[in-house]
Write an enzyme that holds these catalytic residues in place. Structure first.
Site, PDB file in Angstrom:
ATOM      1  N   GLU A   1      -4.357  -6.194   4.106  1.00  0.00           N
ATOM      2  CA  GLU A   1      -4.528  -7.494   3.460  1.00  0.00           C
ATOM      3  C   GLU A   1      -4.705  -8.533   4.566  1.00  0.00           C
ATOM      4  O   GLU A   1      -3.876  -8.604   5.480  1.00  0.00           O
ATOM      5  CB  GLU A   1      -3.307  -7.837   2.623  1.00  0.00           C
ATOM      6  CG  GLU A   1      -3.052  -6.914   1.453  1.00  0.00           C
ATOM      7  CD  GLU A   1      -1.780  -7.295   0.714  1.00  0.00           C
ATOM      8  OE1 GLU A   1      -1.778  -8.356   0.063  1.00  0.00           O
ATOM      9  OE2 GLU A   1      -0.787  -6.549   0.814  1.00  0.00           O
TER      10      GLU A   1
ATOM     11  N   ARG B   1       7.350   5.286   6.428  1.00  0.00           N
ATOM     12  CA  ARG B   1       7.021   4.102   7.219  1.00  0.00           C
ATOM     13  C   ARG B   1       7.598   4.223   8.621  1.00  0.00           C
ATOM     14  O   ARG B   1       8.571   4.936   8.861  1.00  0.00           O
ATOM     15  CB  ARG B   1       7.589   2.844   6.561  1.00  0.00           C
ATOM     16  CG  ARG B   1       6.946   2.487   5.252  1.00  0.00           C
ATOM     17  CD  ARG B   1       7.493   1.179   4.715  1.00  0.00           C
ATOM     18  NE  ARG B   1       7.257   0.073   5.631  1.00  0.00           N
ATOM     19  CZ  ARG B   1       7.527  -1.193   5.338  1.00  0.00           C
ATOM     20  NH1 ARG B   1       8.056  -1.508   4.171  1.00  0.00           N
ATOM     21  NH2 ARG B   1       7.281  -2.154   6.202  1.00  0.00           N
TER      22      ARG B   1
ATOM     23  N   LYS C   1       6.172  -8.839   6.258  1.00  0.00           N
ATOM     24  CA  LYS C   1       5.207  -9.925   6.449  1.00  0.00           C
ATOM     25  C   LYS C   1       5.849 -11.279   6.172  1.00  0.00           C
ATOM     26  O   LYS C   1       5.565 -12.271   6.857  1.00  0.00           O
ATOM     27  CB  LYS C   1       3.998  -9.717   5.540  1.00  0.00           C
ATOM     28  CG  LYS C   1       3.016  -8.682   6.040  1.00  0.00           C
ATOM     29  CD  LYS C   1       1.771  -8.670   5.183  1.00  0.00           C
ATOM     30  CE  LYS C   1       0.762  -7.658   5.694  1.00  0.00           C
ATOM     31  NZ  LYS C   1      -0.456  -7.608   4.869  1.00  0.00           N
TER      32      LYS C   1
END
Length: 789
Positions: free
Chosen positions: A273, A493, A503
């Site tokens: 993104e 992860r 983020k």
């Protein structure tokens, strides 16, 4: 070298061979000669550990003949225990066979051989547990007739550098714990019946040709992923509400069309993104997405998930493309979800017509409550024609923001929250960076992601484990539209200690000025790591070493990353001398005005006949040493300078402290008086670095040095309520006036150096022609390589 038989046997036994193997070796004169030569080249004629000896023996029997120029290098890796397992050695053989007589790329060689990768017992246990869990039903059914070799191979693929003996021991113990003691039936011999090949129902369906079998020597972390032909089996039943792991379910027609379009090549995608900078967690996604495509000679899309115009900026798009290339990856094609906005809208209309979507006029907070309570929306059963009309009005901007959404009609009774009628479109009167004012409704990630995967013919849709629960909605939507379904697989992860990678938290640190921008060297953003002097190859080596697993409870210690950074910088960073906290030393028995230019080594193993491996340092009657290298009070375990004590100035001469000049407080040391030994008759134990005045009365080269440390005190600050209160106030210390060797004046932004005894440093972008600025990348201390986890 020729030895008598008894001497040769004695030599072979010294390196750990048993008497039988040593005696049998003598029967092969060529092998005997080669082994004797290797033993002496390795410097182990007086004996070595058995493991080292066995690896040297394997080199004698299997070393690729076309790469003899690299054999001594390989021996050095074995003797220093950098290569210590047979799996590593076999990987070395494979690499050297391909390299042949070309120059050896040390970084790629060490990466291929797993050098520096530490596989703990816990890591191996977790992998064995995963393999057994994945094959549990088959193992219980077959009991002790299950193929132990196959289980072993599965573990080897996931943990190629695990100790084979440990793996075998754990597998045996796991079998015993799962199945209990062997029964009489377990000991019976069974003959496997030949199975008749299944009939192909449709004549026009062509079964894909089998791929060549991979050998265990081709060890790489991507072996866990199937090829397009292996994975896309045709299934007849689909259970989207089942809690079991879902798989792709394509009709033969759809499958053949996909394989024809891709030419059976692997296609992956990296879908960031554009609402922030990439961090080290993205490095793992890059490694997996681009790495798999590269390993299978396919391609990886760089696809921007630009479905939220409120958060997207061109700065982020430009940064992502730049960082992807810096990390060493080349996109097959750069695309945007916005490229497909019209197609996505058309498919949404099709869903409504099929009765799979509806326009919901509930408030956002009511939608949330209804989903949590598994309650149907009061608008769920509205007429198709009405939903089509309202969706068109949404598109034309006739409905206000928040007043309507398009939702998928999934399964509100499912235990999986992501099947509770997800939102597919929402209204946002925000211009889009690429499409401008054309759209005022935008698709959600859950709706767009899987469809674009299908439209781009992605073969492997790979993502982190938090998306696992979305797999059901992913396949539900593609099934409802009759679109091709990619293979979906989730991995754990990458979590690193003493930092945050959310983020939201990263943006908070940047926008509230807790750090100096997205590329602050204290952040684990890839831009911050690059500015700190970390190389992309060391990041990729670190990621590769963590493996590709589904274990979601792993917090990797920062020391492990630092280990890989040091491993590379130690080979690529020239040495130089810089004094961070200068203390003046006046050499009283040296001729005033005399300046000698001495040779200092750029590389620790520099040969005297190689002028390029040395640099000149001036030595004069005024030199500067570190404040920490002097004490008023001496001790036995201290090797620095003290009153009446002698130390060696590295690359120069021994000096003896003869006097100390103190400030008015009688404690602060202002200056040291010393005498040097021009004949180097004294042999002090202590060796310290220094910088001298290049000319009498002229200060050495002044530089600014920035010392960076962990940004947070806690290993996992994200768990803290007051995570900002955990910030380390000493994470950045600026030394505005350090002294450096004069050769550094030509250093350029991005150049890496090892400041002797201090650490690895890089020239920062804040440098000016008048003043160089250096960031400390990492210290010289290496706790991970010495037992740190």
């Amino acid at each position: 070298m020729v030895l008598k038989d008894d001497k040769a046997v004695e030599l072979f036994i010294k390196i750990g061979l048993d008497e039988r193997t040593a005696a049998n070796t003598l029967a092969n004169r060529k092998l005997t000669s080669t082994l004797i030569s290797l033993i002496h080249q390795a410097g182990v004629a007086n004996g070595c550990e058995r493991g080292v000896g066995n690896l040297i023996y394997t080199v004698a029997t299997k070393f690729p003949a076309n790469a003899l120029v690299h054999r001594v290098t390989l021996l050095r890796y074995i003797v220093t225990l950098k290569i210590k397992t047979l799996a590593q050695l076999e990987a070395a053989f494979a690499f050297l066979t391909a390299t042949a007589s070309e120059d050896l790329n040390v970084i790629k060689f060490e990466e291929a051989c797993g050098i520096g990768v530490e596989v703990t017992l816990v890591d191996t246990e977790e992998t064995v547990d995963e393999v057994f869990e994945d094959n549990k039903n088959s193992i219980i059914e077959k009991r002790y007739r299950t193929s132990v070799g196959e289980r072993f191979a599965h573990v080897r693929r996931r943990q190629p550098w695990a100790d084979p003996k440990t793996v075998k021991k754990l597998i045996d113990a796991k079998l015993n714990a799962l199945l209990g003691e062997r029964t009489a039936a377990d000991c019976e011999t069974f003959k496997k019946k030949k199975e008749k090949p299944s009939k192909v129902e449709e004549k026009n369906y062509v079964e894909p040709a089998p791929l060549p079998k991979r050998t265990e020597e081709e060890l790489n972390p991507f072996l866990i992923f199937p090829s397009p032909e292996e994975n896309y089996k045709v299934h007849t039943e689909v259970f989207f509400s089942d809690e079991t792991v879902l798989r792709a379910c394509n009709s033969k027609e759809v499958l053949n069309k996909h394989l024809e379009a891709t030419e059976r090549k692997v296609l992956t995608r990296f879908p960031p993104e554009p609402n922030g900078y990439l961090h080290i967690g993205h490095a793992k996604a890059l490694f997996i997405d681009f790495g798999l495509a590269k390993e299978r000679e396919g391609g990886c899309y760089l696809r921007y998930d630009d479905t939220n115009p409120e958060a997207e900026r061109k700065e982020y798009i430009d940064h992502i493309e730049e960082i992807v290339k810096w990390m060493g990856w080349e996109p097959f094609k750069i695309t945007y979800t916005s490229d497909y906005f019209q197609k996505l809208y058309d498919l949404a209309v099709e869903l409504i017509r099929k009765g799979h979507a509806y326009v919901d006029e509930q408030k956002p907070e009511d939608i949330k409550k209804y989903r949590e309570k598994k309650l149907n929306s009061p608008f769920r059963d509205r007429e198709v024609a009405e939903s089509l009309k309202l969706f068109d009005e949404m598109k034309q901007g006739l409905i206000a923001e928040g007043k309507a959404t398009l939702r998928l009609k999934q399964d509100m009774e499912c235990d999986n929250f992501n099947m509770h009628d997800l939102i597919a479109y929402r209204i946002k009167f925000t211009p889009h960076p690429r499409t401008g004012d054309k759209w005022c409704i935008y698709p959600t990630y859950d709706y767009a992601h899987c469809i674009v995967d299908s439209l781009e013919n992605i073969t492997h849709s790979l993502c982190s484990l938090e998306f696992e629960t979305r797999r059901a909605s992913y396949y539900w939507l593609l099934d409802a539209l009759g679109l091709y379904q990619p293979f979906v697989w989730e991995y754990s992860r990458l979590n690193v200690t003493n930092t945050v990678m959310s983020k939201r938290k990263l943006k908070c640190l940047v926008t509230e000025n807790w750090v100096d921008g997205w590329d602050d060297p204290r952040l684990m953003t890839l831009a911050g790591l690059r500015r700190r002097g970390v190389t992309s190859t060391s990041i990729n080596a670190f990621v590769r070493g963590t493996g590709i697993t589904r274990s979601d409870c792993t917090m990797i210690r920062l020391e492990r990353l630092e280990y890989h950074i040091r491993e590379e910088l130690n080979k690529t960073s020239p040495r130089t001398m810089v004094v961070i906290h200068p203390l003046k030393v006046v050499i009283t028995n040296m001729e005033a005005g005399l300046v000698m230019n001495l040779d200092a080594k750029k590389w620790p193993d520099a040969q005297t006949d190689d002028a390029s491996s040395f640099y000149k340092v001036p030595f004069s009657s005024t030199v500067y040493i570190e404040h920490t290298d002097f004490r008023i009070k001496d001790s036995k375990d201290y090797y620095g300078l003290a009153p009446g004590k002698t130390v060696l100035l590295r690359y120069a001469y021994p000096i003896k402290c003869t006097d100390v000049v103190l400030a008015d407080d009688k404690e602060t040391v202002l200056e040291i008086r010393a005498e040097y030994d021009p004949l180097k008759m004294t042999k002090p134990k202590g060796v310290i670095h220094w910088v001298a005045e290049p000319e009498p009365g002229v200060d050495p080269l002044k530089v600014e040095v920035r010392l960076f440390d962990r940004l947070f005190h806690s290993e996992n600050p994200s768990e803290l309520d007051d995570w900002l209160g955990d910030l380390n106030p000493l994470s950045k210390v600026v030394i505005p006036r350090a002294y450096a060797a004069p050769t550094l004046h030509t250093a350029e932004v991005g150049d890496n150096f090892q400041f002797e005894r201090l650490g690895y440093f890089v020239v920062d972008k804040d440098s000016t022609p008048d003043k160089l600025v250096f960031n400390r990348t990492v210290t010289l201390r290496d706790s991970y390589g010495k037992g740190g986890k």
